[in-house]
Design an enzyme around this catalytic site. Structure first.
Site, PDB file in Angstrom:
ATOM      1  N   ASP A 135     -21.072   0.777   2.632  1.00 26.26           N
ATOM      2  CA  ASP A 135     -22.240   0.884   1.757  1.00 26.26           C
ATOM      3  C   ASP A 135     -23.375  -0.016   2.245  1.00 26.26           C
ATOM      4  O   ASP A 135     -24.557   0.328   2.103  1.00 26.26           O
ATOM      5  CB  ASP A 135     -21.864   0.526   0.321  1.00 26.26           C
ATOM      6  CG  ASP A 135     -21.065   1.640  -0.365  1.00 26.26           C
ATOM      7  OD1 ASP A 135     -20.861   2.701   0.265  1.00 26.26           O
ATOM      8  OD2 ASP A 135     -20.653   1.450  -1.519  1.00 26.26           O
TER       9      ASP A 135
ATOM     10  N   GLU B 222     -17.710  -4.422  -4.461  1.00 24.14           N
ATOM     11  CA  GLU B 222     -16.878  -3.486  -5.203  1.00 24.14           C
ATOM     12  C   GLU B 222     -16.254  -4.278  -6.348  1.00 24.14           C
ATOM     13  O   GLU B 222     -15.875  -5.444  -6.171  1.00 24.14           O
ATOM     14  CB  GLU B 222     -15.802  -2.867  -4.312  1.00 24.14           C
ATOM     15  CG  GLU B 222     -16.341  -2.087  -3.118  1.00 24.14           C
ATOM     16  CD  GLU B 222     -17.275  -0.953  -3.504  1.00 24.14           C
ATOM     17  OE1 GLU B 222     -17.090  -0.378  -4.607  1.00 24.14           O
ATOM     18  OE2 GLU B 222     -18.182  -0.641  -2.723  1.00 24.14           O
TER      19      GLU B 222
ATOM     20  N   HIS C 207     -18.210   3.798  -0.819  1.00 18.69           N
ATOM     21  CA  HIS C 207     -17.563   3.020  -1.871  1.00 18.69           C
ATOM     22  C   HIS C 207     -16.646   1.935  -1.321  1.00 18.69           C
ATOM     23  O   HIS C 207     -15.798   1.412  -2.052  1.00 18.69           O
ATOM     24  CB  HIS C 207     -16.798   3.911  -2.855  1.00 18.69           C
ATOM     25  CG  HIS C 207     -17.684   4.858  -3.605  1.00 18.69           C
ATOM     26  ND1 HIS C 207     -18.693   4.426  -4.440  1.00 18.69           N
ATOM     27  CD2 HIS C 207     -17.744   6.215  -3.626  1.00 18.69           C
ATOM     28  CE1 HIS C 207     -19.315   5.463  -4.953  1.00 18.69           C
ATOM     29  NE2 HIS C 207     -18.779   6.556  -4.471  1.00 18.69           N
TER      30      HIS C 207
ATOM     31  N   ASP D 234     -23.147  -5.815  -0.593  1.00 16.61           N
ATOM     32  CA  ASP D 234     -22.557  -4.826  -1.498  1.00 16.61           C
ATOM     33  C   ASP D 234     -21.249  -5.378  -2.038  1.00 16.61           C
ATOM     34  O   ASP D 234     -20.473  -6.010  -1.308  1.00 16.61           O
ATOM     35  CB  ASP D 234     -22.289  -3.498  -0.775  1.00 16.61           C
ATOM     36  CG  ASP D 234     -21.786  -2.430  -1.740  1.00 16.61           C
ATOM     37  OD1 ASP D 234     -22.626  -1.837  -2.451  1.00 16.61           O
ATOM     38  OD2 ASP D 234     -20.568  -2.208  -1.799  1.00 16.61           O
TER      39      ASP D 234
END
Length: 303
Positions: free
Chosen positions: A168, A27, A163, A25
């Protein structure tokens, strides 16, 4: 990691339940791998349902992180001040992945950023094959919503730390295993299950009806010029854009200087061949035009 021209193959989608994979994941500072940057990388390796390792780092972008992204992720400019750059972080991630398949939710988003980063810094596409919990969910539950939040609610998975990359990753892995168990209990062979219907264009802007009731001028889509590209999952463009008009948005069928939001239908992927609308929007973004690119699922959040 040295630049390499010997590996040109981008990873392919695997529609299966594997025993060994790495959950990934990212960001980022925004939605486009062309104009935005990675600010956190999280990866957790699993074999037979057991965690075998992890890789996690914040990444220092070249531009400042906006207040919106800080509010969404909790990642601030102060937090990344002494973090590695993407050039410094990628070799560690590449070594950790070690060629293993990657599992992500809405994988086209994360792999789009990694493809861009690999091409930019190493002269090669991201080579790992990948799995996608969003695509699996669409196949197994065609009438449901498919955000990670929707999957966690469906399966009763805790959302602590949502988030942030590692949280996540954990939610994505649990959702993947829940869908594996769903298929096992119900005798479902994922590869043999029909693909969900997708809706193409069929758009006639003249047939869109103005809302009968007064619209809320504070709605985030009010007055925004919105265009759609790619095939949709739930309904036709006509039906979706009617919902946009109902909340005060302005439906358009091409990307121009007036376009403020370009919505990618579920069939459109960052890692696939991009439509002319996406290419034009990305070019405009690189020139400083304030157009936003969002997924079909993201648009539904406002509707």
């Amino acid at each position: 990691m040295e630049k390499s021209r010997s590996i040109r193959r981008a990873g392919k989608y695997i529609e299966d339940f594997l025993e060994e994979y790495v959950v990934l994941d990212l960001e980022t500072t925004g939605l486009s791998p062309v104009t935005h940057e990675i600010i956190e990388i999280g990866a957790i390796a699993f074999r037979g349902g057991v965690q075998t390792g992890e890789y996690c780092t914040l990444v220092r972008p070249k531009t400042r992180i906006s207040g919106f992204i800080t509010n969404l992720t909790g990642i601030s400019n102060d937090m990344v001040r002494f973090s590695p750059t993407i050039e410094e972080a990628l070799p560690g991630l590449h070594g950790f992945l070690d060629g293993r398949p990657v599992l992500a939710h809405n994988a086209s988003f994360d792999l789009g950023f990694l493809n861009a980063a690999y091409e930019r810094h190493f002269g090669m596409p991201f080579p790992n094959d990948y799995l996608d919990t969003m695509r699996i969910s669409r196949k197994l539950y065609p009438t449901a919503r498919h955000r990670l939040q929707d999957l966690t609610e469906r399966f009763g998975i805790e959302r602590d730390g949502a988030h942030r990359s590692m949280a996540d990753c954990i939610m994505t892995q649990r959702a993947y295993e829940c869908m594996r168990e769903h298929c096992r209990r119900n005798g479902i062979e994922l590869k043999k299950k029909p693909k969900p219907n997708r809706f193409g264009s069929g758009l006639n802007l003249k047939e869109l009806k103005r809302p009968e009731n007064e619209v809320d001028k504070n709605h985030p889509l009010y007055g925004r010029c919105i265009c759609i590209t790619g095939a949709l999952l739930r309904e036709t463009r006509q039906e979706l854009l009617q919902k946009v008009v109902n909340v005060g948005g302005v439906a358009v069928d091409s990307v121009t200087k007036k376009t403020e939001i370009l919505v990618l239908g579920s069939k459109e992927e960052w890692t696939a061949r991009k439509s002319s609308k996406v290419l034009k929007a990305e070019k405009m973004m690189s020139e400083g035009h304030p157009i936003r690119i969002m997924s079909e699922e993201e648009l539904y959040r406002f509707l």
